[in-house]
Design a protein around this motif. Structure first.
Motif, PDB file in Angstrom:
ATOM      1  N   ALA A   1      78.421  79.726  74.775  1.00 36.71           N
ATOM      2  CA  ALA A   1      78.925  78.722  73.955  1.00 36.71           C
ATOM      3  C   ALA A   1      78.270  77.243  74.433  1.00 36.71           C
ATOM      4  N   ASN A   2      78.192  77.143  75.048  1.00 39.81           N
ATOM      5  CA  ASN A   2      78.064  75.864  75.943  1.00 39.81           C
ATOM      6  C   ASN A   2      76.056  75.205  75.729  1.00 39.81           C
ATOM      7  N   GLY A   3      76.038  76.666  75.820  1.00 39.23           N
ATOM      8  CA  GLY A   3      74.039  76.257  75.383  1.00 39.23           C
ATOM      9  C   GLY A   3      73.540  76.266  74.494  1.00 39.23           C
ATOM     10  N   VAL A   4      75.029  76.973  73.177  1.00 41.67           N
ATOM     11  CA  VAL A   4      74.131  76.681  71.909  1.00 41.67           C
ATOM     12  C   VAL A   4      74.579  74.973  71.409  1.00 41.67           C
ATOM     13  N   VAL A   5      75.466  74.860  72.010  1.00 42.07           N
ATOM     14  CA  VAL A   5      75.956  73.558  72.151  1.00 42.07           C
ATOM     15  C   VAL A   5      74.710  72.180  71.617  1.00 42.07           C
ATOM     16  N   ILE A   6      74.672  72.645  73.474  1.00 39.60           N
ATOM     17  CA  ILE A   6      73.433  71.067  73.760  1.00 39.60           C
ATOM     18  C   ILE A   6      71.700  72.204  72.660  1.00 39.60           C
ATOM     19  N   GLY A   7      71.718  73.492  72.932  1.00 38.43           N
ATOM     20  CA  GLY A   7      70.328  73.373  71.983  1.00 38.43           C
ATOM     21  C   GLY A   7      69.923  73.463  70.103  1.00 38.43           C
ATOM     22  N   SER A   8      71.664  73.020  70.228  1.00 36.76           N
ATOM     23  CA  SER A   8      71.307  72.598  68.780  1.00 36.76           C
ATOM     24  C   SER A   8      70.893  71.156  68.769  1.00 36.76           C
ATOM     25  N   THR A   9      71.303  70.324  69.221  1.00 35.13           N
ATOM     26  CA  THR A   9      70.878  68.848  69.283  1.00 35.13           C
ATOM     27  C   THR A   9      69.314  68.967  69.337  1.00 35.13           C
ATOM     28  N   TYR A  10      69.006  69.588  70.907  1.00 31.68           N
ATOM     29  CA  TYR A  10      67.231  70.030  71.201  1.00 31.68           C
ATOM     30  C   TYR A  10      66.752  70.207  69.464  1.00 31.68           C
ATOM     31  N   VAL A  11      67.472  71.730  68.931  1.00 32.03           N
ATOM     32  CA  VAL A  11      66.724  72.122  67.127  1.00 32.03           C
ATOM     33  C   VAL A  11      66.848  70.785  66.577  1.00 32.03           C
ATOM     34  N   LEU A  12      67.771  69.666  66.370  1.00 27.99           N
ATOM     35  CA  LEU A  12      67.579  69.006  65.244  1.00 27.99           C
ATOM     36  C   LEU A  12      66.788  67.903  65.855  1.00 27.99           C
ATOM     37  N   VAL A  13      66.466  67.810  66.952  1.00 28.35           N
ATOM     38  CA  VAL A  13      65.634  66.607  67.335  1.00 28.35           C
ATOM     39  C   VAL A  13      64.009  67.372  67.085  1.00 28.35           C
ATOM     40  N   ALA A  14      63.727  68.803  67.660  1.00 27.73           N
ATOM     41  CA  ALA A  14      62.691  69.048  67.991  1.00 27.73           C
ATOM     42  C   ALA A  14      61.923  69.752  66.422  1.00 27.73           C
ATOM     43  N   VAL A  15      63.254  69.742  65.122  1.00 22.50           N
ATOM     44  CA  VAL A  15      63.132  70.089  64.069  1.00 22.50           C
ATOM     45  C   VAL A  15      61.869  69.199  63.898  1.00 22.50           C
ATOM     46  N   GLY A  16      62.210  67.907  63.952  1.00 19.56           N
ATOM     47  CA  GLY A  16      61.750  66.392  63.119  1.00 19.56           C
ATOM     48  C   GLY A  16      60.357  66.297  64.095  1.00 19.56           C
ATOM     49  N   LEU A  17      60.316  66.750  65.061  1.00 19.65           N
ATOM     50  CA  LEU A  17      58.981  66.176  65.739  1.00 19.65           C
ATOM     51  C   LEU A  17      58.075  67.389  65.140  1.00 19.65           C
ATOM     52  N   THR A  18      58.657  68.474  65.446  1.00 17.80           N
ATOM     53  CA  THR A  18      57.643  69.585  64.613  1.00 17.80           C
ATOM     54  C   THR A  18      57.100  69.450  62.966  1.00 17.80           C
ATOM     55  N   LEU A  19      57.778  68.691  62.523  1.00 18.16           N
ATOM     56  CA  LEU A  19      57.537  68.613  61.239  1.00 18.16           C
ATOM     57  C   LEU A  19      56.659  67.735  61.132  1.00 18.16           C
ATOM     58  N   ILE A  20      56.669  66.531  61.598  1.00 22.03           N
ATOM     59  CA  ILE A  20      55.781  65.000  61.705  1.00 22.03           C
ATOM     60  C   ILE A  20      54.335  65.754  62.540  1.00 22.03           C
ATOM     61  N   PHE A  21      54.710  66.467  63.745  1.00 12.16           N
ATOM     62  CA  PHE A  21      53.166  67.009  63.805  1.00 12.16           C
ATOM     63  C   PHE A  21      52.966  67.864  62.528  1.00 12.16           C
ATOM     64  N   GLY A  22      53.403  69.108  62.855  1.00  8.24           N
ATOM     65  CA  GLY A  22      52.942  70.307  61.246  1.00  8.24           C
ATOM     66  C   GLY A  22      51.513  69.172  60.134  1.00  8.24           C
ATOM     67  N   ILE A  23      52.723  68.287  59.358  1.00 10.33           N
ATOM     68  CA  ILE A  23      52.455  67.344  58.188  1.00 10.33           C
ATOM     69  C   ILE A  23      51.050  66.989  58.176  1.00 10.33           C
ATOM     70  N   LEU A  24      51.215  65.637  59.579  1.00 11.87           N
ATOM     71  CA  LEU A  24      51.198  64.651  59.237  1.00 11.87           C
ATOM     72  C   LEU A  24      49.983  64.535  60.876  1.00 11.87           C
ATOM     73  N   GLY A  25      50.055  65.661  61.533  1.00 16.54           N
ATOM     74  CA  GLY A  25      49.148  65.943  62.242  1.00 16.54           C
ATOM     75  C   GLY A  25      49.754  64.330  63.761  1.00 16.54           C
ATOM     76  N   VAL A  26      50.692  63.612  63.928  1.00 17.00           N
ATOM     77  CA  VAL A  26      51.120  62.803  64.857  1.00 17.00           C
ATOM     78  C   VAL A  26      51.966  63.232  65.518  1.00 17.00           C
ATOM     79  N   VAL A  27      51.735  63.009  66.522  1.00 16.05           N
ATOM     80  CA  VAL A  27      52.807  63.688  67.908  1.00 16.05           C
ATOM     81  C   VAL A  27      52.998  62.631  68.277  1.00 16.05           C
ATOM     82  N   ASN A  28      54.347  62.061  68.067  1.00 15.25           N
ATOM     83  CA  ASN A  28      55.401  61.391  68.403  1.00 15.25           C
ATOM     84  C   ASN A  28      56.138  60.873  69.528  1.00 15.25           C
ATOM     85  N   PHE A  29      55.960  59.846  70.446  1.00 16.39           N
ATOM     86  CA  PHE A  29      56.868  59.999  71.101  1.00 16.39           C
ATOM     87  C   PHE A  29      57.344  59.166  71.137  1.00 16.39           C
TER      88      PHE A  29
END
Lengths: 383, 296
Positions: B9-37
């Motif tokens: 359960a602890n892992g799912v909670v912390i993993g959910s934030t990783y998902v929210l941050v990473a999905v945005g990151l991967t969208l920006i990369f996948g659509i625009l090719g920008v690696v956003n640090f």
């Protein structure tokens, strides 16, 4: 007039500019002393508390007429907790401002690097908060140039560990520490002393400074049922650990390292900080009459209680000013001689009643740390 | 077994934030090719915006979410104007380096405005209608409501994102851009608008994650550094530009970290993810959930 050459004119001009300065230096121009603290960057909360102590000491001495009849002027440098900046700041204070001593700084690593430089110039430094043993251990025993008017981190670890076993009567101790030099050194010292005082260590966990999620580590810790938990690390992480431990219902006596002294820590940890214990050098409710008087004067001026940070800044500054007065001239080497052995009768505001600036061979002052306990959102010594 | 479920359960909670941050990151990369640090800073700004809305303005939760979204929209528009618009015809390294610069600038600006001391969001769950009625004990697993809120929000936002990408004109143009920018433009996709929308969505997801996390953790100016590294780990594990992959990999990383901390040693938890990434890059460079495609 036409006979005057260009060279003549320049030398006359030069003399007229320089002459007043020479005259002033011999009369009552302010006497500059050096201060160096992290006023910006990661340790600026602490730095801005400590500087209040330095300024307060200078104001008080000026109200009494200064030293050698000259007003004292505090020249501050900001080291941003950065060793390179600290070394530059020390050089600037010594070469340009010609200060006879420097009070500073907070981070042990910066203090260690900067004091090597000041020792080469034969200018003593008095700690502005660095507790790590490294800063005084690098002194040549018997001939220190870096002075700390309170015990080092090893003594703090020892006093804390003894308090866990003897004061709180807890024998099953769990240790959590961060992976910095500060956290590891303290954890090792506490582990050693708890063992010799008759307690046992049930677990030891570490984390990276700045880590956020401690829930799984604390869940595991709860199954080991420790009676006391020692946390060695920075204040923000300590507050996080306390709150998450309260959330999952880990009940134990929590004890922390000296970094967790500030009121910010209590604010961040919230109600979870009730009962938390921490080693302290000074509290406004100190049994030390010199310290109590200082606390009252400080409160009258700043409308806030003096704390460990402002008291250590005050002590380092008053000790150095008194040593300079006793040395009879603003000269670094002479001041260091007085500091080494001539200050044993000078009472300081930190520590228990009767504590004096009696520096040992390594440049540190030995006295027992207080153990403050947080009750109703305030640190108290009487529990 | 009870402990295992709690770690999960602890892992799912912390993993959910990783998902929210990473999905945005991967969208920006996948659509625009920008690696956003600077993506970790979107998270950090979301946290501060949430604290500002709730602690300073005294707003209830939903209006506070609106404040966070509005802030994220502004940040997204600005980031696109800096990282993508002037750089899109240049080498990819230009935008990588300028995103590093943007990250440092945002961190230091926050340091000046907010100061170095950590801050916390006092979220009073008892005032939130649905949430306060949720249980905190699920059998042997204990989760305070602030923590339960995070996976719930994650599922909701990812579902909305999925629907938008799948069924709306905007979503279709985003996907068209990801497949082939030039052809998308020829078919009438307004490329400039798509770029802005992408950055805004990315910043909004990260900002919401930052707001939610600041109620259980602390926010300070450099908090984004580690979360950005974790998000990059997730993006690589899930396959660069693969949204579903990022969602799965984010949960996987959170659970792995939690189990490592519980059964091996807490000091190992940050290492595990990066070891994974190196192994994946060596043996399965398209990511755990990616498909290897030959360029035509």
């Amino acid at each position: 007039m036409a006979a005057l050459s260009r060279r003549h004119m320049l030398s006359i001009l030069g003399a007229s500019v320089a002459a007043p300065a020479i005259v002033r230096a011999q009369s009552s121009e302010p006497l500059k002393i050096g201060g160096m603290l992290p006023l910006s960057g990661p340790a600026s909360i602490e730095g801005r508390q400590i500087i209040l102590g330095l300024q307060f000491a200078v104001e008080e001495i000026n109200a009494k007429g200064g030293v050698f009849g000259r007003r004292i002027e505090l020249v501050m440098e900001d080291d941003e907790s950065n060793s390179t900046k600290g070394v530059t700041a020390v050089r600037r204070l010594i070469e340009r401002e010609k200060v006879p001593f420097i009070v500073g700084t907070y981070a042990t690593g910066v203090a260690a690097a900067a004091s090597k430089v000041s020792a080469e110039y034969k200018i003593p430094m008095l700690s502005g908060g660095s507790t790590g043993a490294l800063a005084t251990d690098q002194n040549t025993p018997g001939d220190p140039w870096f002075f700390r008017s309170w015990p080092d981190s090893n003594a703090q670890g020892e006093d804390t560990a003894k308090a866990i076993v003897e004061k709180f009567k807890k024998t099953k101790v769990a240790i959590i520490h961060d992976n910095t030099n500060y956290g590891v050194t303290l954890a090792e010292q506490v582990t050693r002393v708890v063992g010799t005082a008759g307690g046992s260590i049930v677990s030891r966990d570490s984390y990276n400074a700045g880590e956020q999620d401690f829930s799984s580590m604390l869940t595991k810790l709860r199954t080991q049922r420790p009676e006391a938990v020692y946390i060695g690390g920075w204040a923000g992480d300590g507050a996080n650990i306390l709150r998450q431990a309260a959330e999952i219902g880990l009940r134990a006596q929590f004890v922390g390292s000296g970094s967790m002294l500030s009121d910010d820590f209590i604010r961040l940890a919230g109600p979870a900080s009730e009962g938390f214990a921490v080693a302290s050098l000074y509290e406004a409710s100190t049994p030390n009459p010199v310290g109590k008087a200082f606390g009252e004067r400080f409160r009258a001026k700043h409308n806030q209680d003096a704390n460990t940070f402002s008291s250590l800044g005050f002590d380092s500054t008053t000790i150095a000013l008194e040593a300079m007065r006793r040395a009879g001239k603003p000269d670094g080497a002479e001041i260091q001689k007085v500091l080494k052995s001539g200050m044993k009768d000078f009472p300081i505001v930190q520590g228990p009643a009767g504590t004096t600036a009696s520096f040992n061979a390594k440049g540190s002052v030995d006295f027992p740390n207080f153990i403050a306990v947080i009750k109703d959102g305030k640190r108290r010594l009487d529990i | 077994m009870d402990l295992f479920l709690q770690y999960l359960a602890n892992g799912v909670v912390i993993g959910s934030t990783y998902v929210l941050v990473a999905v945005g990151l991967t969208l920006i990369f996948g659509i625009l090719g920008v690696v956003n640090f600077a993506h970790g800073e979107f998270y950090m700004i979301g946290g501060y915006a949430g604290i500002f809305a709730i602690t300073v303005l005294g707003l209830p939760v939903l209006p506070a979410v609106a404040v966070v979204l509005a802030t994220a929209a502004v940040v997204g528009i600005a980031a696109e104007a800096i990282l993508h618009k002037p750089m899109k015809n240049r080498d990819a390294t230009s935008s990588i380096i300028s995103s590093f610069g943007l990250a440092v600038a945002l961190q230091n600006a926050t340091l000046i405005v907010m100061g170095p001391q950590p801050q916390r969001l006092n979220l009073d769950v008892s005032k939130i209608p649905v949430l306060s009625s949720l249980p905190t004990d699920f059998g042997p697993v204990f989760l305070p409501q602030q923590r339960t809120l995070i996976p719930l929000t994650m599922v909701l936002l990812i579902a909305i994102l999925y629907v938008v990408l799948r069924y709306t004109w905007t979503g279709r143009s985003l996907r068209a851009m990801a497949q082939h920018a030039t052809v998308a433009r020829l078919c009438g996709v307004r490329v400039e608008r798509v770029a802005v929308v992408t950055f805004m969505v990315g910043a909004a997801l990260a900002g919401i994650a930052g707001m939610l996390m600041s109620s259980i953790f602390l926010v300070y100016p450099i908090v984004g550094n580690m979360i950005a590294l974790k998000a990059f780990t997730v993006v690589i594990l899930g396959g660069m530009g693969n949204v579903a992959g990022a969602a799965a990999a984010g949960l996987l990383l959170g659970i792995t970290e939690s189990l490592t901390s519980g059964y091996i040693a807490n000091s190992m938890r940050d290492i595990v993810g990066f070891v994974f990434v190196i192994l994946v890059l060596l043996f399965r460079p398209q990511g755990l959930f990616g498909k290897a495609v030959d360029r035509s």
